[in-house]
Enzyme design. Structure first.
Site, PDB file in Angstrom:
ATOM      1  N   TYR A   1       1.083   3.169  15.673  1.00 54.26           N
ATOM      2  CA  TYR A   1       1.836   3.321  14.427  1.00 54.26           C
ATOM      3  C   TYR A   1       3.294   3.742  14.607  1.00 54.26           C
ATOM      4  CZ  TYR A   1       1.899   8.455  13.768  1.00 54.26           C
ATOM      5  OH  TYR A   1       2.148   9.791  13.867  1.00 54.26           O
TER       6      TYR A   1
ATOM      7  N   TYR B   1       1.337   5.580  -0.553  1.00 53.07           N
ATOM      8  CA  TYR B   1       0.848   6.768   0.161  1.00 53.07           C
ATOM      9  C   TYR B   1       1.120   7.937  -0.767  1.00 53.07           C
ATOM     10  CZ  TYR B   1       0.293   9.545   4.554  1.00 53.07           C
ATOM     11  OH  TYR B   1      -0.119  10.392   5.554  1.00 53.07           O
TER      12      TYR B   1
ATOM     13  N   ASP C   1      -9.459   0.458   1.471  1.00 51.41           N
ATOM     14  CA  ASP C   1      -8.505  -0.030   2.474  1.00 51.41           C
ATOM     15  C   ASP C   1      -9.000   0.417   3.862  1.00 51.41           C
ATOM     16  OD1 ASP C   1      -6.188  -1.288   3.309  1.00 51.41           O
ATOM     17  OD2 ASP C   1      -5.027   0.552   3.238  1.00 51.41           O
TER      18      ASP C   1
ATOM     19  N   THR D   1      -4.732   6.410  -0.140  1.00 50.22           N
ATOM     20  CA  THR D   1      -5.934   7.238  -0.230  1.00 50.22           C
ATOM     21  C   THR D   1      -5.740   8.359  -1.248  1.00 50.22           C
ATOM     22  OG1 THR D   1      -6.267   6.807   2.097  1.00 50.22           O
ATOM     23  CG2 THR D   1      -7.538   8.605   1.138  1.00 50.22           C
TER      24      THR D   1
ATOM     25  N   HIS E   1      -3.636  14.010   0.319  1.00 50.19           N
ATOM     26  CA  HIS E   1      -3.968  13.165   1.472  1.00 50.19           C
ATOM     27  C   HIS E   1      -2.862  13.223   2.524  1.00 50.19           C
ATOM     28  CE1 HIS E   1      -5.247   9.797   3.930  1.00 50.19           C
ATOM     29  NE2 HIS E   1      -4.099   9.195   3.707  1.00 50.19           N
TER      30      HIS E   1
ATOM     31  N   GLU F   1      -9.112   4.162  -2.723  1.00 48.90           N
ATOM     32  CA  GLU F   1      -7.844   3.903  -3.401  1.00 48.90           C
ATOM     33  C   GLU F   1      -8.093   3.182  -4.726  1.00 48.90           C
ATOM     34  OE1 GLU F   1      -4.660   2.311  -1.078  1.00 48.90           O
ATOM     35  OE2 GLU F   1      -5.487   3.028   0.825  1.00 48.90           O
TER      36      GLU F   1
ATOM     37  N   GLU G   1     -10.375  12.769   6.833  1.00 48.83           N
ATOM     38  CA  GLU G   1     -10.188  14.095   6.223  1.00 48.83           C
ATOM     39  C   GLU G   1     -11.517  14.824   6.060  1.00 48.83           C
ATOM     40  OE1 GLU G   1      -7.173  13.633   2.737  1.00 48.83           O
ATOM     41  OE2 GLU G   1      -7.880  11.666   3.331  1.00 48.83           O
TER      42      GLU G   1
ATOM     43  N   ARG H   1      -8.842   4.145  12.817  1.00 48.02           N
ATOM     44  CA  ARG H   1      -7.937   5.267  13.085  1.00 48.02           C
ATOM     45  C   ARG H   1      -7.451   5.305  14.528  1.00 48.02           C
ATOM     46  NH1 ARG H   1      -6.334   6.282   8.105  1.00 48.02           N
ATOM     47  NH2 ARG H   1      -8.037   6.912   6.725  1.00 48.02           N
TER      48      ARG H   1
ATOM     49  N   GLU I   1     -10.812   4.065   3.042  1.00 50.10           N
ATOM     50  CA  GLU I   1      -9.826   4.793   2.255  1.00 50.10           C
ATOM     51  C   GLU I   1     -10.105   4.528   0.791  1.00 50.10           C
ATOM     52  OE1 GLU I   1      -5.902   3.692   3.706  1.00 50.10           O
ATOM     53  OE2 GLU I   1      -6.009   5.271   5.234  1.00 50.10           O
TER      54      GLU I   1
ATOM     55  N   LYS J   1      -4.887  -1.530  10.205  1.00 46.63           N
ATOM     56  CA  LYS J   1      -5.034  -1.589   8.757  1.00 46.63           C
ATOM     57  C   LYS J   1      -5.285  -2.985   8.206  1.00 46.63           C
ATOM     58  CE  LYS J   1      -4.329   1.402   6.661  1.00 46.63           C
ATOM     59  NZ  LYS J   1      -5.108   2.586   6.257  1.00 46.63           N
TER      60      LYS J   1
ATOM     61  N   THR K   1      -9.288  -5.446   3.554  1.00 50.58           N
ATOM     62  CA  THR K   1      -9.139  -4.543   2.414  1.00 50.58           C
ATOM     63  C   THR K   1     -10.028  -5.103   1.311  1.00 50.58           C
ATOM     64  OG1 THR K   1      -6.852  -4.008   3.010  1.00 50.58           O
ATOM     65  CG2 THR K   1      -7.523  -3.548   0.750  1.00 50.58           C
TER      66      THR K   1
ATOM     67  N   GLN L   1      -4.837   2.599  14.907  1.00 51.64           N
ATOM     68  CA  GLN L   1      -3.671   3.052  14.132  1.00 51.64           C
ATOM     69  C   GLN L   1      -2.887   4.123  14.895  1.00 51.64           C
ATOM     70  OE1 GLN L   1      -4.845   4.725  10.351  1.00 51.64           O
ATOM     71  NE2 GLN L   1      -2.767   4.892   9.589  1.00 51.64           N
TER      72      GLN L   1
ATOM     73  N   ASP M   1       0.845  -1.191   0.000  1.00 50.78           N
ATOM     74  CA  ASP M   1       0.000   0.000   0.000  1.00 50.78           C
ATOM     75  C   ASP M   1       0.884   1.247   0.000  1.00 50.78           C
ATOM     76  OD1 ASP M   1      -2.298   1.459   0.000  1.00 50.78           O
ATOM     77  OD2 ASP M   1      -2.688   1.253   2.144  1.00 50.78           O
TER      78      ASP M   1
ATOM     79  N   ARG N   1       0.476  16.690  12.846  1.00 48.58           N
ATOM     80  CA  ARG N   1       1.736  17.337  13.206  1.00 48.58           C
ATOM     81  C   ARG N   1       1.728  18.847  12.996  1.00 48.58           C
ATOM     82  NH1 ARG N   1       3.171  12.707  10.570  1.00 48.58           N
ATOM     83  NH2 ARG N   1       3.230  13.818   8.603  1.00 48.58           N
TER      84      ARG N   1
END
Ligand code: CA
Length: 437
Positions: free
Chosen positions: A254, A138, A243, A360, A143, A211, A374, A247, A209, A263, A267, A250, A136, A152
């Protein structure tokens, strides 16, 4: 000979107005007939499935690449995927000819038509390939930026490596499921920011997600990278991917090694694989890449595809689905050739039928965000549904569907859909009970 992508082609098989599956598409998939349990390979045309085992048995795959090779007998696409583009092209061209309204071989063979052309509603779709490995990526800048801003702050949204290489992780192929399979809300360890210690229970922040993935064709030998210039020869076709993500699980797990139980519980993929050849008329430029990538990631020319993508929610207890997002595959910053070149540059080998997903796909606007995380901005901006309800994340009984299509002049090359309903989590008592003595 008229090319299989010619918009003027028509089939003797009726194709409803606006269908995802006109004769210009001819995606491949794997299905079970009601009268035979072994999975077979099929091609989709309108509301029908053409059983390729019957076409093979009738000796109609008679070109130099396919004759006598039994590549289309099933029970999965893997042998066909291993066979490289000349065989893929010959199969698609053969099917395009057989299904044209001007060609009599199948059109006028009543017995064969009765055996080989089945209503799509009468068959059960299976996973199209035995997927050995699932990776997978990114690759959507929008995204990655959205998530980075939430987690962050805007100053450190993209990690320092993001604009230099397509970031990815190794997923889990064992939990790949075909569209229609219900998905159980996972349980796991979570920890609220304010809680002193983690707790165990059902995920409260279940997400989708949006994808798109590709299935790999011929693999590469261990130790031998696939150069970017050859990478598209290793891509058979594309399918839709949801996917699913927990959250809260995760978020707690993570760091430092990345995604794991948040995750890998499920899927979902769409059953029909749209070939790169069918998508060729919709090839387009991707975003400008600045800074310029390192040389092994150079891909001159157009490597994006103009594929419209939407996610729809049918809320629990309601009938109507409503669109949550409308985005496009062409927004992806890193293209598929770069993904595959990067994936193998260290010598990592791929095998026929590996699934490589985009990550995503979000676009530049609020309406084009490809996940609930999001869309509701981490829970701060709940999504209002037309039935008066609100959503931040998915509830039990919600059905999430992703659709995708390329719009041509008077026709579309579509993917169908990947759909799944959320089932309630197992009772935690079932998971933590003491073993009986
Ligand atoms: Ca993902």
């Amino acid at each position: 000979m008229i090319a299989a992508n010619d918009p003027s082609l028509r089939s003797f098989v009726p194709v409803p107005e606006g269908s995802d599956f006109p004769i210009q598409n001819l995606p491949f998939g794997v299905f079970r007939r009601a009268d035979s349990p072994a999975p077979r390979i099929g091609a989709r045309i309108g509301d029908h499935v053409l059983d390729l085992l019957e076409i093979e048995a009738a000796g109609l795959f008679d070109g130099p690449e396919l004759r006598g090779r039994d590549l289309l007998r099933g029970p999965s696409l893997n042998a066909f995927l291993a066979a490289r583009r000349p065989a893929w092209r010959e199969a698609r061209q053969t099917l395009s000819l057989l299904l044209r309204d001007t060609e009599e071989a199948l059109r006028d063979n009543q017995a064969l038509r009765a055996r080989a052309l089945l209503p799509a509603s009468s068959v059960e779709m299976c996973l199209p390939a035995q997927v050995g490995d699932y990776t997978d990526f990114y690759s959507s800048r929008e995204h990655a930026t959205n998530v980075g801003v939430m987690f962050r702050g805007p100053d450190n949204a993209l990690m320092p490596n993001w604009l230099h290489m397509p970031i990815a992780y190794h997923g889990r192929s064992s939990s790949l499921v075909v569209s229609g399979t219900p998905v159980r809300r996972p349980c796991g360890q979570t920890k609220a920011d304010t809680a002193p210690a983690p707790s165990f229970g059902a995920s409260r922040l279940l997400d989708f997600e949006l994808e798109v993935g590709f299935l790999t064709g011929p693999g590469n030998e261990l130790g031998r990278p696939i150069p970017a210039a050859e990478a598209e020869d290793h891509i058979f076709g594309l399918l839709l991917v949801n996917d699913w993500s927990a959250r809260d699980i995760q978020k707690w797990e993570y760091q430092p090694l990345g995604p794991f139980l948040g995750k890998n519980f499920a899927t979902s993929v769409s059953p029909w694989v749209v070939t790169l050849d069918a998508l060729e008329p919709f090839r387009c430029a991707g975003p400008i890449q600045d800074p310029e990538p390192l040389e092994y990631l150079h891909t001159p020319g157009a490597h994006g595809f103009d594929i419209q993508l939407e996610a729809l929610l049918a809320p629990a207890g309601g009938r109507n689905e409503e669109r949550l997002t409308l985005t496009n595959f062409k927004y992806l910053y890193w293209n598929m050739a770069q993904q595959l070149a990067h994936h193998t540059v260290n010598g990592c080998n791929t095998r026929p039928g590996d699934l490589v997903a985009s990550g995503t796909i979000s676009g530049p606007t609020r309406e084009s965000r490809g996940s609930m995380l999001e869309l509701c901005w981490g829970g701060k901006e709940p999504i209002r549904l037309s039935n008066g309800e609100e959503r931040t994340f998915l509830r039990d009984g919600d059905r999430l569907t992703i659709r995708g299509w390329c719009q041509g002049a008077g026709y579309r090359i579509g993917f169908g859909e990947v759909t799944g309903v959320v089932m309630p989590a197992l009772e935690t008592s079932q998971l933590t009970a003491e073993p009986r003595s």
